[in-house]
Design a protein around this motif. Structure first.
Motif, short mmCIF file in Angstrom:
data_model
loop_
_atom_site.label_atom_id
_atom_site.label_comp_id
_atom_site.label_asym_id
_atom_site.label_seq_id
_atom_site.Cartn_x
_atom_site.Cartn_y
_atom_site.Cartn_z
N ARG A 94 50.28 138.05 -25.28
CA ARG A 94 50.10 136.59 -25.17
C ARG A 94 50.23 136.09 -23.74
NH1 ARG A 94 53.63 134.70 -29.32
NH2 ARG A 94 51.93 135.39 -30.68
N ALA A 95 51.18 136.65 -23.00
CA ALA A 95 51.43 136.18 -21.65
C ALA A 95 50.28 136.49 -20.69
CB ALA A 95 52.72 136.81 -21.12
N ARG A 96 49.38 137.39 -21.11
CA ARG A 96 48.27 137.77 -20.24
C ARG A 96 46.99 136.99 -20.53
NH1 ARG A 96 48.90 142.72 -16.98
NH2 ARG A 96 51.13 142.71 -16.66
N ALA A 97 46.92 136.26 -21.62
CA ALA A 97 45.65 135.68 -22.09
C ALA A 97 45.02 134.76 -21.05
CB ALA A 97 45.86 134.94 -23.40
N LEU A 98 45.74 133.78 -20.58
CA LEU A 98 45.17 132.82 -19.65
C LEU A 98 44.86 133.46 -18.30
CD1 LEU A 98 47.22 129.56 -20.36
CD2 LEU A 98 44.84 130.07 -20.99
N ALA A 99 45.76 134.31 -17.83
CA ALA A 99 45.54 134.96 -16.54
C ALA A 99 44.31 135.86 -16.59
CB ALA A 99 46.77 135.78 -16.15
N ARG A 100 44.11 136.52 -17.72
CA ARG A 100 42.94 137.39 -17.86
C ARG A 100 41.65 136.55 -17.90
NH1 ARG A 100 41.59 142.64 -19.69
NH2 ARG A 100 39.72 142.73 -21.00
N ALA A 101 41.66 135.48 -18.68
CA ALA A 101 40.49 134.61 -18.76
C ALA A 101 40.14 134.06 -17.37
CB ALA A 101 40.73 133.48 -19.74
N HIS A 102 41.15 133.62 -16.65
CA HIS A 102 40.93 133.07 -15.31
C HIS A 102 40.44 134.14 -14.35
CE1 HIS A 102 41.52 130.72 -11.68
NE2 HIS A 102 42.24 131.71 -11.19
N GLY A 103 41.04 135.34 -14.42
CA GLY A 103 40.68 136.41 -13.51
C GLY A 103 39.23 136.85 -13.66
#
Length: 572
Positions: A94-103
């Motif tokens: 869960r903690a990676r979802a937004l960072a991955r989408a942004h990256g």
């Protein structure tokens, strides 16, 4: 009027291992990695020197280029941004979802910006982004020269894909059809890089060091962990995020989880000594990588229905895994191109644009060749910047002379002909030594290459004598396959046998490299063993020497005894 040639420039740029390739009317004019000319290893800069050399060789200008093929498609990254939302459904990711989408969105925009920058340099050209894995596939298949084959590409990431299985067909107009694809975060290359970094080495550069260390460890200690972390299934494999966290394409995010650290060991600092836990971790990683690669090869055999396999992508440089595929007998023959990593995709991208353009010209100059870069045979040599070096010119009998020096125990750098493609030493930019000399491996590691003492050195052998010393059962022209060894090898030349009882083999034919074939034959007549140690002409942390200046620096600043540079015998 003579028709204007169709000129396609292939580029790998802005990520790592920048390179360029040029096709004119379907013929490969040349290919070179920028690091061989700039002396910056794994450079990600635009390959300015490589492009300039290619255009000069073809007697063309930037305005003559009809098309530029780039080895990534920006839009494909965008598809992962909404898909990354699925990570929010699991507590582990869960903690990676937004960072991955942004990256992934950021990389898509950045890649699009890079293609526009390229377009400005070639005013008459159309810039065509090529799917990364398609470029890998075409590089591997076209280089094989076969009319059909299964094609397996395994790397860290190409847009979203990490593993593809395809069928290649038609040697004169090479094409590939992807039959199955695995997307990130299931990435074997990502995991291998993560563990390499955990062991204290640079990912994207020193995975080979982890592979070498693996032979000294016991995989049983972490076998269950890797079986859980990298789980195979009917169509490929899956990575457990409890051990390896999904990538974000943004700096500052760890690849390994707290659970991985707790169940293995803390991350090793490069200055810290290697212990049994590090050896065992490398061994388990390597064992699982081999198992998954063989599993994927079997899947490729089923899907493509071919008895031949081409392998590309960064993981194809794992020579022990390739050797395992050969030993498994799944295919009659396995082929790895000289540049299986990202640098080689400059060739594949150019091929894609050529065949998609429906040019009637067949592809030429790609199959079974690796000597594709600049040569310096007729260039004058000024040793003024190296006052400690001396030279003499050798007119004839150079092969016999070099064989004699090697038989007497000298370690010699060799710089001849065109720069090779790819990361292995292929006989034009090599460091050569006799495997019969006591302590030769220790001396090479400590005083010449300046690298870890457990690193093995690869043998090159006359192809016609390979079966006397090695059990691979097929040719290995690009030093891309680890082979078992015979009792004769263990008895006569144990220096080239690694701790896992294998050697990373290179077979040499007279048509492939006439000079090296002659040297091996002469060395064999003198010693009874037509085998030499062959490693790349560089020291740790530096690229293979692509220019005479780089080679002279290597001689002056390492434990090399001499350098044979285009017929000149140079000593200290």
């Amino acid at each position: 009027m003579k028709r204007t040639p169709s000129v396609v420039l292939g580029l790998c740029s802005y990520t790592h291992d920048s390179s360029a390739a040029l096709l004119v009317e379907g013929e490969l004019i040349g290919f070179v990695e920028e690091e061989r000319l700039s002396a910056r290893k794994h450079t990600n800069l635009y390959p300015e020197r490589a492009v300039a050399w290619l255009l000069d060789r073809a007697k063309l200008t930037a305005g003559d280029v009809d098309a530029v093929a780039y080895n990534f498609q920006p839009a494909r990254y965008l598809a992962e941004s909404p898909a990354a939302v699925r990570l929010a459904l699991s507590a582990a990711t869960r903690a990676r979802a937004l960072a991955r989408a942004h990256g992934f969105a950021k990389v898509a925009v950045r890649t699009q910006r890079r293609t526009r920058a390229i377009a400005r340099q070639f005013p008459a050209a159309r810039v065509t982004p090529v799917l990364h894995h398609r470029a890998h596939q075409l590089t591997a298949f076209a280089a094989s020269g076969w009319d059909e084959a299964a094609v397996l590409v395994v790397d860290s990431l190409g847009e979203r894909q990490t593993t593809t299985i395809a069928r290649g067909h038609t040697a004169l107009r090479p094409r590939t059809q992807t039959l199955e694809a695995i997307n990130d975060p299931a990435s074997l290359g990502y995991v291998y890089g993560a563990v390499t970094e955990h062991l204290g080495w640079r990912r994207g550069d020193e995975e080979g060091t982890a592979m070498a260390l693996a032979a000294l460890g016991d995989p049983a200690r972490f076998r269950a962990l890797f079986a859980q972390a990298i789980r195979t299934n009917a169509t490929g494999f899956h990575i457990d995020p409890a051990y390896f966290l999904p990538r974000t394409l943004t700096s500052g995010y760890e690849r390994t989880s707290r659970r991985f650290v707790a169940e293995t060991c803390p991350q090793r600092h490069p200055s810290e000594p290697l212990t049994d836990v590090h050896r065992d971790l490398a061994a388990a990683l390597q064992e699982r990588t081999e198992q998954v690669m063989v599993h994927l090869a079997r899947r490729a055999r089923t899907l493509a229905g071919s008895r031949r396999l081409c392998v590309g992508g960064g993981v194809a440089t794992n020579c022990v895994s390739i050797g395992r595929i050969v030993e498994a007998g799944i295919f009659d023959e396995v082929f790895v191109p000289p540049a299986p990593g990202d640098a080689g995709t400059a060739i594949g991208a150019a091929l894609a644009v050529h065949v998609d353009g429906r040019s009637p010209r067949p592809v030429a100059g790609v199959a079974r060749t690796c000597y594709l870069g600049p040569s310096y045979e007729d260039k004058p040599l000024d040793l003024t910047p190296w006052p400690g070096l001396n030279q003499q010119t050798l007119d004839t009998g150079q092969a016999e002379f070099l064989a004699a020096q090697l038989a007497h125990g000298l370690i010699v750098g060799l710089f001849q002909g065109a720069v090779e493609a790819g990361p292995r030493a292929l006989g034009n930019r090599s460091i050569l030594a006799s495997p019969l000399q006591p302590g030769v491996v220790e001396r090479l590691n400590a005083t010449v290459k300046f690298r870890e003492p457990f690193r093995p050195f690869a043998p090159m052998v006359l192809a016609e004598h390979a079966r006397e010393f090695f059990t691979l059962g097929q040719q290995a022209p690009y030093m891309s396959m680890a082979s078992g060894v015979t009792d004769k090898t263990r008895e006569l030349i144990p220096a080239i046998v690694h701790a896992n009882d294998t050697s990373r083999l290179q077979t040499v034919t007279s048509s492939q490299n006439p000079f090296m074939h002659a040297v091996l034959a002469a060395f064999g007549r003198r010693t009874g063993v037509p085998v030499l140690i062959n490693t790349s002409l560089n020291v740790k942390g530096k690229p293979i020497c692509g220019t005479p200046q780089m080679a002279l620096d290597c001689l002056a600043n390492s434990g090399l005894d001499a350098l044979l540079l285009e017929g000149r015998w140079i000593t200290k």
